[in-house]
Design an enzyme around this catalytic site. Structure first.
Site, mmCIF file in Angstrom:
data_model
loop_
_atom_site.group_PDB
_atom_site.id
_atom_site.type_symbol
_atom_site.label_atom_id
_atom_site.label_comp_id
_atom_site.label_asym_id
_atom_site.label_seq_id
_atom_site.Cartn_x
_atom_site.Cartn_y
_atom_site.Cartn_z
ATOM 1 N N PRO A 2 0.808 -1.368 -0.126
ATOM 2 C CA PRO A 2 0.037 -0.075 0.142
ATOM 3 C C PRO A 2 1.098 1.391 0.108
ATOM 4 O O PRO A 2 1.755 1.270 0.506
ATOM 5 C CB PRO A 2 -0.725 0.000 1.259
ATOM 6 C CG PRO A 2 -0.046 -1.150 2.137
ATOM 7 C CD PRO A 2 0.721 -2.200 1.113
ATOM 8 N N GLU A 3 0.486 2.161 -0.673
ATOM 9 C CA GLU A 3 0.988 3.596 -1.030
ATOM 10 C C GLU A 3 0.385 4.657 -0.184
ATOM 11 O O GLU A 3 -0.623 4.185 0.670
ATOM 12 C CB GLU A 3 1.252 3.874 -2.013
ATOM 13 C CG GLU A 3 2.424 3.119 -2.923
ATOM 14 C CD GLU A 3 2.838 3.438 -4.214
ATOM 15 O OE1 GLU A 3 2.838 4.744 -4.516
ATOM 16 O OE2 GLU A 3 3.231 2.541 -5.188
ATOM 17 N N HIS A 99 -7.313 -15.125 9.321
ATOM 18 C CA HIS A 99 -6.142 -14.752 9.601
ATOM 19 C C HIS A 99 -5.955 -13.539 10.632
ATOM 20 O O HIS A 99 -5.357 -12.618 10.523
ATOM 21 C CB HIS A 99 -5.135 -14.312 8.538
ATOM 22 C CG HIS A 99 -5.130 -15.319 7.453
ATOM 23 N ND1 HIS A 99 -4.233 -16.425 7.614
ATOM 24 C CD2 HIS A 99 -5.819 -15.703 6.195
ATOM 25 C CE1 HIS A 99 -4.364 -17.188 6.527
ATOM 26 N NE2 HIS A 99 -5.137 -16.932 5.904
ATOM 27 N N ARG A 119 -0.414 -12.588 5.352
ATOM 28 C CA ARG A 119 1.223 -13.123 5.229
ATOM 29 C C ARG A 119 1.668 -12.541 6.415
ATOM 30 O O ARG A 119 3.017 -12.996 6.396
ATOM 31 C CB ARG A 119 1.459 -12.363 3.973
ATOM 32 C CG ARG A 119 0.974 -13.139 2.666
ATOM 33 C CD ARG A 119 0.970 -11.979 1.478
ATOM 34 N NE ARG A 119 2.334 -12.262 0.879
ATOM 35 C CZ ARG A 119 2.171 -11.175 -0.332
ATOM 36 N NH1 ARG A 119 1.367 -10.505 -0.640
ATOM 37 N NH2 ARG A 119 3.540 -11.328 -0.771
ATOM 38 N N ARG A 162 21.444 16.552 -5.054
ATOM 39 C CA ARG A 162 21.645 14.954 -5.427
ATOM 40 C C ARG A 162 21.854 14.990 -6.653
ATOM 41 O O ARG A 162 21.327 15.457 -7.489
ATOM 42 C CB ARG A 162 20.521 14.366 -4.805
ATOM 43 C CG ARG A 162 20.101 14.650 -3.397
ATOM 44 C CD ARG A 162 19.499 13.359 -2.773
ATOM 45 N NE ARG A 162 19.560 13.501 -1.129
ATOM 46 C CZ ARG A 162 18.982 12.704 -0.441
ATOM 47 N NH1 ARG A 162 18.557 11.452 -0.910
ATOM 48 N NH2 ARG A 162 18.656 12.571 0.787
#
Ligand SMILES: [Zn+2]
Length: 287
Positions: A2-3, A99, A119, A162
């Protein structure tokens, strides 16, 4: 993974259904879900019980509940969603999920909060908050483009120093948090910049454009992930909700660029893929 928009969707659900309630019990099934809380499950339960959920907060992809203990001391309960973690608000008589790893019950018993993870890459842990209210384990994570502390000019100034590719900068959580592979590719496509372009070779206005598009695309994705707040179901499943229909670059290999019609290309990037338009986003000549 997920973002930011997916995690913010969950945060809003917690804000609507959990904030303001007092926790009466916290039960953990198995040791993995509490592995980041070193003193263990019994310690975590004892510390959490009796606390009031004062807020649900987020920075980048990190989510935490601010818990106010009966003595007034605030701590952060970090909820790591991992790849597949879900937070569900369920009536107590709903049967347990296969789960189910953690269950929080509240003084008002209408619904409980469940942490479900197929998971078990996710988990929960309690942490002290720093002076800015950020849990100490994530204090090094930079503000994200959607929060009040976001300072785009300062980020652009740091990017100008950078020499790494601009996409690497977007994914660097110590520079800007919350942007993952999907939204980085979308922002770069919108800005018509190839991700391998060294950040210090782009102009400041170009860097502002990239960051502005990153913010816009995440706000749009958030708008389309918003359907789940209506139900008693706070869901994150690692997909980008309905937003995948709106993607211009990510996952679009071979499809015509919506700007110029050239087929979108896929290139290897840090064990993953980058998607871009060969015509709108020309590669830098040499690195
Ligand atoms: Zn194009």
């Amino acid at each position: 993974m997920p973002e930011l928009p997916e995690v913010e969707t969950v945060r809003r659900g917690l804000d609507a259904y959990v904030v303001g309630r007092r926790i009466t019990s916290a039960d953990f099934h198995g040791a993995r879900v509490v592995r980041r809380h070193v003193p263990g499950a019994a310690d975590l339960s004892a510390r959490v019980e009796g606390s009031r959920v004062a807020a649900a907060r987020r920075r980048g992809k990190y989510l935490w509940l601010v818990l106010e203990a009966p003595d007034g001391h605030d701590q952060g309960l970090l909820m790591h969603l991992g790849m597949s973690g879900q937070l569900l608000v369920q009536p107590p008589d709903a049967s347990d999920e296969k789960h189910l790893h953690a269950r929080f019950r509240f003084e008002d018993p209408q619904t409980e909060l469940r942490f479900v993870d197929q998971r078990t890459f996710g988990g929960v842990a309690l942490a002290e908050l720093d002076d800015d209210g950020i849990p100490e384990p994530i204090a090094h994570i930079a503000p994200d483009p959607l929060e009040a502390a976001w300072d785009e000019r300062a980020v652009v100034a740091r990017m100008k120093a950078r020499s790494s590719g601009v996409k690497r900068c977007l994914l660097d959580q110590s520079l800007v948090s919350g942007i993952g592979n999907i939204y980085a590719d979308e922002a770069l496509w919108r800005a018509a910049v190839h991700g391998e372009r060294p950040a210090n070779r782009l102009t400041k206005p170009a860097l502002h454009r990239v960051l502005g598009h990153a913010r816009d695309v995440m706000v749009e994705a958030l708008g389309q992930g918003g359907t789940s707040f209506d139900a008693l179901y706070v869901n994150v499943n690692g997909s980008s909700g309905y937003f995948d229909r709106s993607l211009d670059a990510y996952g679009q290999e071979g499809r015509p660029c919506r700007r110029c019609g050239t087929p979108i290309r896929r290139e290897a990037f840090m064990n993953r893929s980058s998607y871009s338009c060969p015509r709108c986003q020309t590669r830098p000549r040499s690195r």
